[in-house]
Design a protein around this motif. Sequence first.
Motif, PDB file in Angstrom:
ATOM      1  N   THR A  33       0.942  -1.255   0.004  1.00 22.90           N
ATOM      2  CA  THR A  33       0.100  -0.261   0.178  1.00 22.90           C
ATOM      3  C   THR A  33       0.874   1.206  -0.050  1.00 22.90           C
ATOM      4  N   PHE A  34       1.940   1.340   0.828  1.00 25.27           N
ATOM      5  CA  PHE A  34       2.674   2.552   0.814  1.00 25.27           C
ATOM      6  C   PHE A  34       4.094   2.418   0.020  1.00 25.27           C
ATOM      7  N   GLY A  35       4.146   1.681  -0.618  1.00 25.07           N
ATOM      8  CA  GLY A  35       5.453   1.474  -1.549  1.00 25.07           C
ATOM      9  C   GLY A  35       6.610   1.405  -0.856  1.00 25.07           C
ATOM     10  N   LEU A  36       6.695   0.573   0.148  1.00 25.57           N
ATOM     11  CA  LEU A  36       7.815   0.728   1.161  1.00 25.57           C
ATOM     12  C   LEU A  36       9.172  -0.126   0.231  1.00 25.57           C
ATOM     13  N   LYS A  37      10.183   0.272   0.527  1.00 26.20           N
ATOM     14  CA  LYS A  37      11.231  -0.303  -0.101  1.00 26.20           C
ATOM     15  C   LYS A  37      11.483  -1.841   0.269  1.00 26.20           C
ATOM     16  N   SER A  38      11.473  -2.211   1.553  1.00 24.74           N
ATOM     17  CA  SER A  38      11.712  -3.582   1.901  1.00 24.74           C
ATOM     18  C   SER A  38      10.921  -3.753   3.396  1.00 24.74           C
ATOM     19  N   LYS A  39      10.706  -5.114   3.676  1.00 26.26           N
ATOM     20  CA  LYS A  39      10.301  -5.394   5.034  1.00 26.26           C
ATOM     21  C   LYS A  39      11.406  -4.884   5.975  1.00 26.26           C
ATOM     22  N   GLN A  40      12.639  -4.675   5.666  1.00 24.97           N
ATOM     23  CA  GLN A  40      13.403  -4.262   6.996  1.00 24.97           C
ATOM     24  C   GLN A  40      12.978  -2.757   7.222  1.00 24.97           C
ATOM     25  N   PHE A  41      12.880  -2.226   5.851  1.00 23.74           N
ATOM     26  CA  PHE A  41      12.457  -0.605   6.145  1.00 23.74           C
ATOM     27  C   PHE A  41      11.306  -0.557   6.726  1.00 23.74           C
ATOM     28  N   ALA A  42      10.469  -1.383   6.529  1.00 22.38           N
ATOM     29  CA  ALA A  42       8.966  -1.187   7.256  1.00 22.38           C
ATOM     30  C   ALA A  42       9.378  -1.586   8.720  1.00 22.38           C
ATOM     31  N   GLU A  43      10.171  -2.508   9.154  1.00 23.97           N
ATOM     32  CA  GLU A  43      10.508  -2.618  10.476  1.00 23.97           C
ATOM     33  C   GLU A  43      11.041  -1.549  11.192  1.00 23.97           C
ATOM     34  N   ASP A  44      11.981  -0.922  10.341  1.00 27.28           N
ATOM     35  CA  ASP A  44      13.094   0.140  10.798  1.00 27.28           C
ATOM     36  C   ASP A  44      11.857   1.596  11.142  1.00 27.28           C
ATOM     37  N   THR A  45      10.834   1.558  10.453  1.00 23.31           N
ATOM     38  CA  THR A  45       9.937   2.620  10.411  1.00 23.31           C
ATOM     39  C   THR A  45       8.567   2.523  11.075  1.00 23.31           C
ATOM     40  N   LYS A  46       8.492   1.383  11.535  1.00 16.73           N
ATOM     41  CA  LYS A  46       7.159   1.101  12.251  1.00 16.73           C
ATOM     42  C   LYS A  46       6.635   1.960  13.174  1.00 16.73           C
ATOM     43  N   VAL A  47       7.602   2.407  14.032  1.00 17.66           N
ATOM     44  CA  VAL A  47       7.185   3.359  15.188  1.00 17.66           C
ATOM     45  C   VAL A  47       6.620   4.713  14.776  1.00 17.66           C
ATOM     46  N   LEU A  48       7.490   5.104  13.694  1.00 13.54           N
ATOM     47  CA  LEU A  48       6.918   6.530  13.148  1.00 13.54           C
ATOM     48  C   LEU A  48       5.514   6.080  12.294  1.00 13.54           C
ATOM     49  N   ALA A  49       5.504   5.227  11.624  1.00 16.52           N
ATOM     50  CA  ALA A  49       4.082   4.982  11.022  1.00 16.52           C
ATOM     51  C   ALA A  49       2.974   4.749  12.096  1.00 16.52           C
ATOM     52  N   ALA A  50       3.137   4.093  13.267  1.00 19.17           N
ATOM     53  CA  ALA A  50       2.237   3.857  14.292  1.00 19.17           C
ATOM     54  C   ALA A  50       1.900   5.358  14.685  1.00 19.17           C
ATOM     55  N   ASN A  51       2.964   6.223  14.793  1.00 12.37           N
ATOM     56  CA  ASN A  51       2.420   7.381  15.322  1.00 12.37           C
ATOM     57  C   ASN A  51       1.507   8.201  14.312  1.00 12.37           C
ATOM     58  N   GLN A  52       2.101   8.135  12.984  1.00 16.02           N
ATOM     59  CA  GLN A  52       1.112   8.738  12.037  1.00 16.02           C
ATOM     60  C   GLN A  52      -0.253   8.270  12.020  1.00 16.02           C
ATOM     61  N   GLY A  53      -0.194   7.007  12.175  1.00 17.52           N
ATOM     62  CA  GLY A  53      -1.769   6.260  12.370  1.00 17.52           C
ATOM     63  C   GLY A  53      -2.504   6.699  13.393  1.00 17.52           C
ATOM     64  N   LEU A  54      -1.952   6.938  14.370  1.00 15.18           N
ATOM     65  CA  LEU A  54      -2.431   7.432  15.786  1.00 15.18           C
ATOM     66  C   LEU A  54      -3.233   8.806  15.415  1.00 15.18           C
ATOM     67  N   TYR A  55      -2.355   9.667  14.606  1.00 12.41           N
ATOM     68  CA  TYR A  55      -2.937  11.129  14.197  1.00 12.41           C
ATOM     69  C   TYR A  55      -4.216  10.829  13.368  1.00 12.41           C
ATOM     70  N   ASN A  56      -3.962  10.001  12.352  1.00  8.89           N
ATOM     71  CA  ASN A  56      -5.177   9.616  11.421  1.00  8.89           C
ATOM     72  C   ASN A  56      -6.328   9.125  12.516  1.00  8.89           C
ATOM     73  N   GLY A  57      -6.137   8.561  13.324  1.00  7.73           N
ATOM     74  CA  GLY A  57      -7.224   8.236  14.438  1.00  7.73           C
ATOM     75  C   GLY A  57      -7.824   8.981  15.009  1.00  7.73           C
TER      76      GLY A  57
END
Length: 117
Positions: free
Chosen positions: A35-59
Amino acid sequence: MKTSTIILISLVAIAHSYFLLLEMFLWTTPKGIKTFGLKSKQFAEDTKVLAANQGLYNGFLAAGLFYSLYTADKQFAIFFLICVTIAGLYGSYSTKKIKLFYVQAVPALVTLLSFLI
């Protein structure tokens, strides 16, 4: 509020609830990565805290819109729709992804226009 405006606000709120789900809970899954066109699974793991914060704002945006429907408060709805629009504008500018503008800002702008029609 008119029925059409209520439906549009509901759709924007549902979309932001879905963004919360994707960013907070599905970011590192194949669905989130695609969905987000992330580079790799590792990149997703490295950025998951930032994404969760962003998701909270969307909530929070979704919660504000749902609350405006519950209370039938036009000013509250307009405030949160403006917030969504600004988030969509800034998000598309900062990520250089015009798709974000169409997915986030345009529905909020259309909904804002429904108040004027």
